[in-house]
Design an enzyme around this catalytic site. Structure first.
Site, PDB file in Angstrom:
ATOM      1  N   ASN A  56      63.237 -69.271 -27.633  1.00 46.30           N
ATOM      2  CA  ASN A  56      62.655 -68.248 -28.509  1.00 46.30           C
ATOM      3  C   ASN A  56      63.156 -66.898 -28.003  1.00 46.30           C
ATOM      4  O   ASN A  56      62.699 -66.418 -26.967  1.00 46.30           O
ATOM      5  CB  ASN A  56      61.115 -68.331 -28.433  1.00 46.30           C
ATOM      6  CG  ASN A  56      60.438 -67.197 -29.180  1.00 46.30           C
ATOM      7  OD1 ASN A  56      61.091 -66.472 -29.950  1.00 46.30           O
ATOM      8  ND2 ASN A  56      59.137 -67.033 -28.971  1.00 46.30           N
ATOM      9  N   GLU A 101      51.932 -64.284 -29.906  1.00 43.71           N
ATOM     10  CA  GLU A 101      52.213 -62.849 -30.080  1.00 43.71           C
ATOM     11  C   GLU A 101      51.923 -62.425 -31.515  1.00 43.71           C
ATOM     12  O   GLU A 101      51.496 -61.295 -31.766  1.00 43.71           O
ATOM     13  CB  GLU A 101      53.666 -62.552 -29.682  1.00 43.71           C
ATOM     14  CG  GLU A 101      53.826 -62.563 -28.171  1.00 43.71           C
ATOM     15  CD  GLU A 101      55.233 -62.840 -27.671  1.00 43.71           C
ATOM     16  OE1 GLU A 101      56.186 -62.828 -28.466  1.00 43.71           O
ATOM     17  OE2 GLU A 101      55.361 -63.079 -26.456  1.00 43.71           O
ATOM     18  N   GLY A 132      55.552 -64.926 -20.623  1.00 42.05           N
ATOM     19  CA  GLY A 132      56.233 -63.714 -20.179  1.00 42.05           C
ATOM     20  C   GLY A 132      55.624 -63.082 -18.939  1.00 42.05           C
ATOM     21  O   GLY A 132      55.911 -61.929 -18.624  1.00 42.05           O
TER      22      GLY A 132
HETATM   23  C1  PEP Z   1      57.264 -67.832 -25.578  1.00 39.86           C
HETATM   24  O1  PEP Z   1      56.965 -66.698 -25.881  1.00 39.86           O
HETATM   25  O2  PEP Z   1      57.321 -68.717 -26.456  1.00 39.86           O
HETATM   26  C2  PEP Z   1      57.539 -68.126 -24.165  1.00 39.86           C
HETATM   27  C3  PEP Z   1      57.418 -69.356 -23.761  1.00 39.86           C
HETATM   28  O3  PEP Z   1      57.886 -67.055 -23.375  1.00 39.86           O
HETATM   29  P1  PEP Z   1      58.266 -67.077 -21.807  1.00 39.86           P
HETATM   30  O4  PEP Z   1      59.081 -68.306 -21.532  1.00 39.86           O
HETATM   31  O5  PEP Z   1      59.045 -65.821 -21.595  1.00 39.86           O
HETATM   32  O6  PEP Z   1      56.974 -67.096 -21.066  1.00 39.86           O
END
Ligand code: PEP
Length: 270
Positions: free
Chosen positions: A13, A102, A178
Site C-alpha cells: 500500500n 486512515e 506506520g
Molecule cells: C498500512 O497502512 O496498510 C500499513 C500496513 O502501513 P505500515 O506497514 O507502514 O505500518
C-alpha cells in the site's frame, strides 16, 4: 486453524507517496530482483495512488498485480472526486483496499460505507481487501474482538457468506500502522484466530479467505510474522515503497510457505 498452507498474498500500500520517476525506479528495481532470483508460490500486488494506475499497469512485472487504495461506495454519477469500481476494473486492477483505518478515521468512513464499497468492488469483479482493526483505546478496553466482529458483520449483512468467497481480510491494528510497533505474535494469532472463528460461524470456508496481517511489517520481521498460525500474507505500507524490501518480504513469505507445505501434506495424510 493452522499454519497457512495457502499461497501467501503480499500487497503493498503506497498510500500518497511516489512520482512518475519514483515509480519507474521502483519497477526497474523490482524487475531486476525478480529476474535475479525468482520468487515462486507468492501472489504479489501493489496499490499505488490513483493517478499512477494507468502507467503502472503498463510497466509492472507480470507477477505483480495492480490494486487501488479505495473505491467509491456509489456506482456512477455526480460524485466529484470519486472513482468507481468499474473504472478500476477497466484499468485492470485486481485488488482494492476497502475500509483502511486512515480513511475510516480521517474521512469518517462508516462500516456501512465500507460494506457498500466492498459489494460494488465484488460485483465489478475486483477482489476487495477488507481492512479491519482496533485502536489503542479499544485494545486497552478489551474491545478488539468486538470491534473487528462489527466491521466484518457489516459486510456480511450486505453481501452474505458468498461475499467473502475468495476474499481477503487484512487485520491491521491501528496503533501498529506506520508506528514501527508490530502486534505481538500471540496478539496476531489471537485476532486471526477470532477472524477464522467468525468465518466458521458464518459458514464461510476457512480455505476460501486469505487473512493478512498489516502494521509495521518489514523485511526484518516478516518471516516471523508469516510463520504465525492463521497468517496468510501481509499488507505492507512503508516498507513496500522500497522495491528491494518489498521483494525481500515476498521472499520471506515464499520461504515460510515452503516450510508449511510438508506440514500440510503430513496433515492431509493423517
Ligand atoms: C498500512 O497502512 O496498510 C500499513 C500496513 O502501513 P505500515 O506497514 O507502514 O505500518
Amino acid at each position: 486453524m493452522q499454519t497457512s498452507s495457502k499461497t501467501p498474498l503480499i500487497l503493498g500500500n503506497w498510500k500518497m507517496n511516489g512520482s512518475l520517476a519514483d515509480n519507474l525506479g521502483w519497477v526497474t528495481r523490482a524487475r531486476h530482483q525478480l529476474e535475479k532470483q525468482p520468487v515462486h508460490h507468492v501472489t504479489l500486488g501493489v496499490c499505488p495512488p490513483f493517478p499512477y494506475l494507468q502507467s503502472l499497469r503498463q510497466i509492472l512485472p507480470a507477477q505483480i498485480a495492480l490494486g487501488a487504495q479505495d473505491v467509491s461506495s456509489e456506482c456512477v454519477g455526480a460524485y466529484t472526486g470519486e472513482t468507481s469500481a468499474a473504472m478500476l476494473k477497466e484499468l485492470q486492477c485486481r485488488y482494492v483496499l476497502v475500509g483502511h483505518s486512515e480513511r475510516r478515521a480521517r474521512l469518517a468512513e462508516t462500516d456501512g460505507d465500507v460494506a457498500r464499497k466492498f459489494r460494488l468492488a465484488k460485483h465489478a469483479g475486483l477482489t476487495p481487501v477488507l481492512c479491519v482493526g482496533e485502536s489503542q483505546t479499544e485494545r486497552d478496553n478489551n474491545e478488539t474482538t468486538q470491534v473487528i466482529t462489527q466491521q466484518l458483520q457489516a459486510v456480511f449483512e450486505l453481501c452474505g457468506p458468498e461475499g467473502f468467497h475468495a476474499g481477503v481480510i487484512a487485520y491491521e491494528p491501528i496503533w501498529a500502522i506506520g508506528t514501527g510497533r508490530t502486534a505481538s505474535p500471540s496478539d496476531i494469532e489471537a485476532v486471526h484466530g477470532a477472524i477464522f472463528e467468525w468465518l466458521g460461524k458464518h459458514q464461510i470456508p476457512e480455505a476460501s479467505v486469505h487473512v493478512l496481517y498489516g502494521g509495521s511489517v518489514k523485511a526484518e520481521n516478516s518471516a516471523d510474522i508469516f510463520a504465525l498460525e492463521g497468517v496468510d500474507g501481509g499488507l505492507i505500507g512503508g516498507a513496500s515503497l522500497n522495491a528491494g524490501s518489498f521483494i525481500d518480504i515476498a521472499r520471506s513469505a515464499n520461504q515460510t510457505a515452503q516450510l508449511a507445505e510438508p506440514l500440510a501434506f503430513a496433515r492431509k495424510s493423517l
